[in-house]
Design a protein around this motif. Structure first.
Motif, PDB file in Angstrom:
ATOM      1  N   LEU A  23      28.254   5.837 -31.215  1.00 46.36           N
ATOM      2  CA  LEU A  23      27.007   5.284 -30.694  1.00 46.36           C
ATOM      3  C   LEU A  23      25.915   5.321 -31.756  1.00 46.36           C
ATOM      4  CD1 LEU A  23      25.368   4.176 -28.302  1.00 46.36           C
ATOM      5  CD2 LEU A  23      24.904   6.550 -27.638  1.00 46.36           C
ATOM      6  N   ALA A  24      25.833   6.438 -32.484  1.00 46.82           N
ATOM      7  CA  ALA A  24      24.828   6.564 -33.541  1.00 46.82           C
ATOM      8  C   ALA A  24      25.058   5.515 -34.626  1.00 46.82           C
ATOM      9  CB  ALA A  24      24.877   7.970 -34.139  1.00 46.82           C
ATOM     10  N   CYS A  25      26.324   5.321 -35.006  1.00 50.17           N
ATOM     11  CA  CYS A  25      26.639   4.316 -36.025  1.00 50.17           C
ATOM     12  C   CYS A  25      26.221   2.925 -35.555  1.00 50.17           C
ATOM     13  CB  CYS A  25      28.138   4.329 -36.326  1.00 50.17           C
ATOM     14  SG  CYS A  25      28.712   5.802 -37.205  1.00 50.17           S
ATOM     15  N   HIS A  26      26.492   2.638 -34.283  1.00 51.30           N
ATOM     16  CA  HIS A  26      26.142   1.334 -33.720  1.00 51.30           C
ATOM     17  C   HIS A  26      24.630   1.136 -33.718  1.00 51.30           C
ATOM     18  CE1 HIS A  26      25.074  -1.395 -30.384  1.00 51.30           C
ATOM     19  NE2 HIS A  26      26.143  -2.067 -30.775  1.00 51.30           N
ATOM     20  N   ASP A  27      23.884   2.160 -33.272  1.00 47.35           N
ATOM     21  CA  ASP A  27      22.438   2.038 -33.145  1.00 47.35           C
ATOM     22  C   ASP A  27      21.733   1.987 -34.506  1.00 47.35           C
ATOM     23  OD1 ASP A  27      22.787   2.063 -30.456  1.00 47.35           O
ATOM     24  OD2 ASP A  27      21.986   4.071 -30.108  1.00 47.35           O
ATOM     25  N   LEU A  28      22.341   2.594 -35.505  1.00 51.77           N
ATOM     26  CA  LEU A  28      21.729   2.584 -36.843  1.00 51.77           C
ATOM     27  C   LEU A  28      21.864   1.237 -37.537  1.00 51.77           C
ATOM     28  CD1 LEU A  28      22.839   6.078 -38.188  1.00 51.77           C
ATOM     29  CD2 LEU A  28      20.473   5.290 -37.936  1.00 51.77           C
ATOM     30  N   ARG A  29      22.794   0.425 -37.080  1.00 49.80           N
ATOM     31  CA  ARG A  29      23.034  -0.855 -37.752  1.00 49.80           C
ATOM     32  C   ARG A  29      21.840  -1.810 -37.628  1.00 49.80           C
ATOM     33  NH1 ARG A  29      28.372  -0.887 -39.198  1.00 49.80           N
ATOM     34  NH2 ARG A  29      29.750   0.385 -37.914  1.00 49.80           N
ATOM     35  N   THR A  30      21.140  -1.778 -36.502  1.00 50.28           N
ATOM     36  CA  THR A  30      20.016  -2.705 -36.298  1.00 50.28           C
ATOM     37  C   THR A  30      18.865  -2.443 -37.262  1.00 50.28           C
ATOM     38  OG1 THR A  30      20.598  -3.054 -33.976  1.00 50.28           O
ATOM     39  CG2 THR A  30      18.341  -3.592 -34.637  1.00 50.28           C
ATOM     40  N   PRO A  31      18.332  -1.211 -37.341  1.00 48.48           N
ATOM     41  CA  PRO A  31      17.253  -0.991 -38.322  1.00 48.48           C
ATOM     42  C   PRO A  31      17.726  -1.165 -39.761  1.00 48.48           C
ATOM     43  CG  PRO A  31      17.954   1.091 -37.334  1.00 48.48           C
ATOM     44  CD  PRO A  31      18.576   0.000 -36.524  1.00 48.48           C
ATOM     45  N   ALA A  82      21.228  -0.270 -51.837  1.00 48.09           N
ATOM     46  CA  ALA A  82      21.352   0.973 -51.077  1.00 48.09           C
ATOM     47  C   ALA A  82      21.644   0.686 -49.598  1.00 48.09           C
ATOM     48  CB  ALA A  82      20.082   1.801 -51.213  1.00 48.09           C
ATOM     49  N   SER A  83      21.051  -0.383 -49.082  1.00 46.72           N
ATOM     50  CA  SER A  83      21.292  -0.757 -47.682  1.00 46.72           C
ATOM     51  C   SER A  83      22.752  -1.136 -47.465  1.00 46.72           C
ATOM     52  CB  SER A  83      20.391  -1.927 -47.280  1.00 46.72           C
ATOM     53  OG  SER A  83      19.030  -1.582 -47.369  1.00 46.72           O
ATOM     54  N   GLN A  84      23.325  -1.861 -48.419  1.00 47.08           N
ATOM     55  CA  GLN A  84      24.735  -2.235 -48.337  1.00 47.08           C
ATOM     56  C   GLN A  84      25.625  -0.998 -48.391  1.00 47.08           C
ATOM     57  OE1 GLN A  84      24.576  -5.134 -51.654  1.00 47.08           O
ATOM     58  NE2 GLN A  84      25.413  -6.622 -50.225  1.00 47.08           N
ATOM     59  N   GLN A  85      25.265  -0.052 -49.253  1.00 44.19           N
ATOM     60  CA  GLN A  85      26.042   1.178 -49.359  1.00 44.19           C
ATOM     61  C   GLN A  85      25.976   1.974 -48.056  1.00 44.19           C
ATOM     62  OE1 GLN A  85      24.134   2.859 -52.813  1.00 44.19           O
ATOM     63  NE2 GLN A  85      25.598   1.950 -54.226  1.00 44.19           N
ATOM     64  N   LEU A  86      24.799   2.022 -47.444  1.00 48.82           N
ATOM     65  CA  LEU A  86      24.652   2.721 -46.163  1.00 48.82           C
ATOM     66  C   LEU A  86      25.484   2.053 -45.076  1.00 48.82           C
ATOM     67  CD1 LEU A  86      20.829   3.560 -46.107  1.00 48.82           C
ATOM     68  CD2 LEU A  86      22.724   5.198 -46.092  1.00 48.82           C
ATOM     69  N   ALA A  87      25.520   0.726 -45.081  1.00 52.15           N
ATOM     70  CA  ALA A  87      26.322  -0.006 -44.100  1.00 52.15           C
ATOM     71  C   ALA A  87      27.803   0.341 -44.249  1.00 52.15           C
ATOM     72  CB  ALA A  87      26.109  -1.511 -44.256  1.00 52.15           C
ATOM     73  N   GLU A  88      28.266   0.451 -45.486  1.00 57.67           N
ATOM     74  CA  GLU A  88      29.670   0.807 -45.731  1.00 57.67           C
ATOM     75  C   GLU A  88      29.963   2.226 -45.254  1.00 57.67           C
ATOM     76  OE1 GLU A  88      30.290   0.148 -49.866  1.00 57.67           O
ATOM     77  OE2 GLU A  88      30.217  -2.050 -49.700  1.00 57.67           O
ATOM     78  N   LEU A 144      28.426   3.774 -42.842  1.00 56.10           N
ATOM     79  CA  LEU A 144      28.457   3.725 -41.384  1.00 56.10           C
ATOM     80  C   LEU A 144      29.788   3.185 -40.884  1.00 56.10           C
ATOM     81  CD1 LEU A 144      24.879   2.455 -40.414  1.00 56.10           C
ATOM     82  CD2 LEU A 144      25.850   4.722 -40.012  1.00 56.10           C
ATOM     83  N   ASP A 145      30.339   2.189 -41.576  1.00 50.72           N
ATOM     84  CA  ASP A 145      31.650   1.656 -41.218  1.00 50.72           C
ATOM     85  C   ASP A 145      32.713   2.756 -41.288  1.00 50.72           C
ATOM     86  OD1 ASP A 145      30.716  -0.891 -40.760  1.00 50.72           O
ATOM     87  OD2 ASP A 145      31.202  -1.630 -42.762  1.00 50.72           O
ATOM     88  N   GLU A 146      32.674   3.562 -42.358  1.00 51.60           N
ATOM     89  CA  GLU A 146      33.645   4.638 -42.529  1.00 51.60           C
ATOM     90  C   GLU A 146      33.495   5.679 -41.429  1.00 51.60           C
ATOM     91  OE1 GLU A 146      35.967   4.386 -44.561  1.00 51.60           O
ATOM     92  OE2 GLU A 146      35.258   2.844 -45.911  1.00 51.60           O
ATOM     93  N   LEU A 147      32.261   6.073 -41.161  1.00 53.72           N
ATOM     94  CA  LEU A 147      32.003   7.094 -40.141  1.00 53.72           C
ATOM     95  C   LEU A 147      32.406   6.603 -38.761  1.00 53.72           C
ATOM     96  CD1 LEU A 147      30.887   9.925 -39.798  1.00 53.72           C
ATOM     97  CD2 LEU A 147      28.605   8.950 -39.488  1.00 53.72           C
ATOM     98  N   SER A 148      32.127   5.342 -38.474  1.00 48.94           N
ATOM     99  CA  SER A 148      32.510   4.755 -37.196  1.00 48.94           C
ATOM    100  C   SER A 148      34.024   4.725 -37.030  1.00 48.94           C
ATOM    101  CB  SER A 148      31.942   3.339 -37.081  1.00 48.94           C
ATOM    102  OG  SER A 148      32.361   2.720 -35.883  1.00 48.94           O
ATOM    103  N   LEU A 149      34.729   4.362 -38.101  1.00 47.70           N
ATOM    104  CA  LEU A 149      36.188   4.335 -38.061  1.00 47.70           C
ATOM    105  C   LEU A 149      36.750   5.728 -37.806  1.00 47.70           C
ATOM    106  CD1 LEU A 149      38.931   2.943 -38.474  1.00 47.70           C
ATOM    107  CD2 LEU A 149      38.641   3.275 -40.939  1.00 47.70           C
TER     108      LEU A 149
END
Length: 203
Positions: free
Chosen positions: A22-30, A61-67, A69-74
């Protein structure tokens, strides 16, 4: 069909895994907002070179954070037994080439014709790349070779320093740790023998 995972997770573990997802999902918008505006500013005409450089750094840095989040979500989905990949036939040679494209051909050499495996393509490409990048980063190496042999990808050399990290035993690399989880959940395995990392994928 994916292999069964031995044992059952507790309700607390399941709840925690869901909270992480849920945290990974919610962080994607900001995060998407930060990335979008940084990209817009970077492309603006007449922007001061220093500010343009800062904007590019924020974008990267934003792209790196997105990646991340993808890893953590997986990892959370696998740990919570909620991982449902869309499996397809893919060649291991294709996975090796994708890794070289992602990390740079000057850092990753590719060889072998490989064979077909049964995986979720994009996530598996990310996992293979994460393991190879870990071998480079924690091994202090400038270049490694990825050989596609049948349903295996063999990465060499693996140094003593990088061995426990690339196997996910020493948790100092999120990408590698999640990649080991992912490959195992697919029914494959990750192991090191004689300075070679073998990523064995399900056929």
């Amino acid at each position: 069909m994916l292999p069964n995972v031995p044992g059952r997770i507790s309700l607390e573990e399941e709840r925690f895994a869901k909270l992480v997802s849920l945290a990974c999902h919610d962080l994607r918008t900001p995060l998407a907002t930060v990335y979008g505006f940084a990209r817009t500013i970077t492309k603006a005409d007449g922007l001061d070179p220093t500010l343009a450089s800062y904007s590019e750094m924020i974008e990267t840095a934003s792209q790196q954070l997105a990646e991340l989040l993808d890893e953590l979500s997986l990892a959370a989905r696998i740990a919570g037994d909620r991982y449902e990949p869309k499996l397809e036939r893919v060649g291991t040679a294709e996975l090796a080439v994708a890794t070289a494209e992602r990390l740079g051909s000057e850092r990753v050499g590719v060889s072998g014709d490989g064979g077909e495996v049964w995986v979720d393509p994009e996530t598996t490409k990310r996992s293979v790349s994460a393991l190879v990048q870990c071998a480079l980063r924690h091994g202090g190496l400038d270049r490694v070779t990825v050989a596609a042999e049948g349903r295996e990808l063999r990465v060499s050399p693996i140094t003593p320093a990088s061995l426990p990290v690339v196997l996910g035993e020493d948790l100092r690399d999120l990408g590698a740790a999640v990649a080991v989880m992912h490959v195992g959940r697919l029914g494959g395995s990750v192991g090191v023998d004689d300075e070679t990392l073998t990523i064995r994928l399900p056929a």
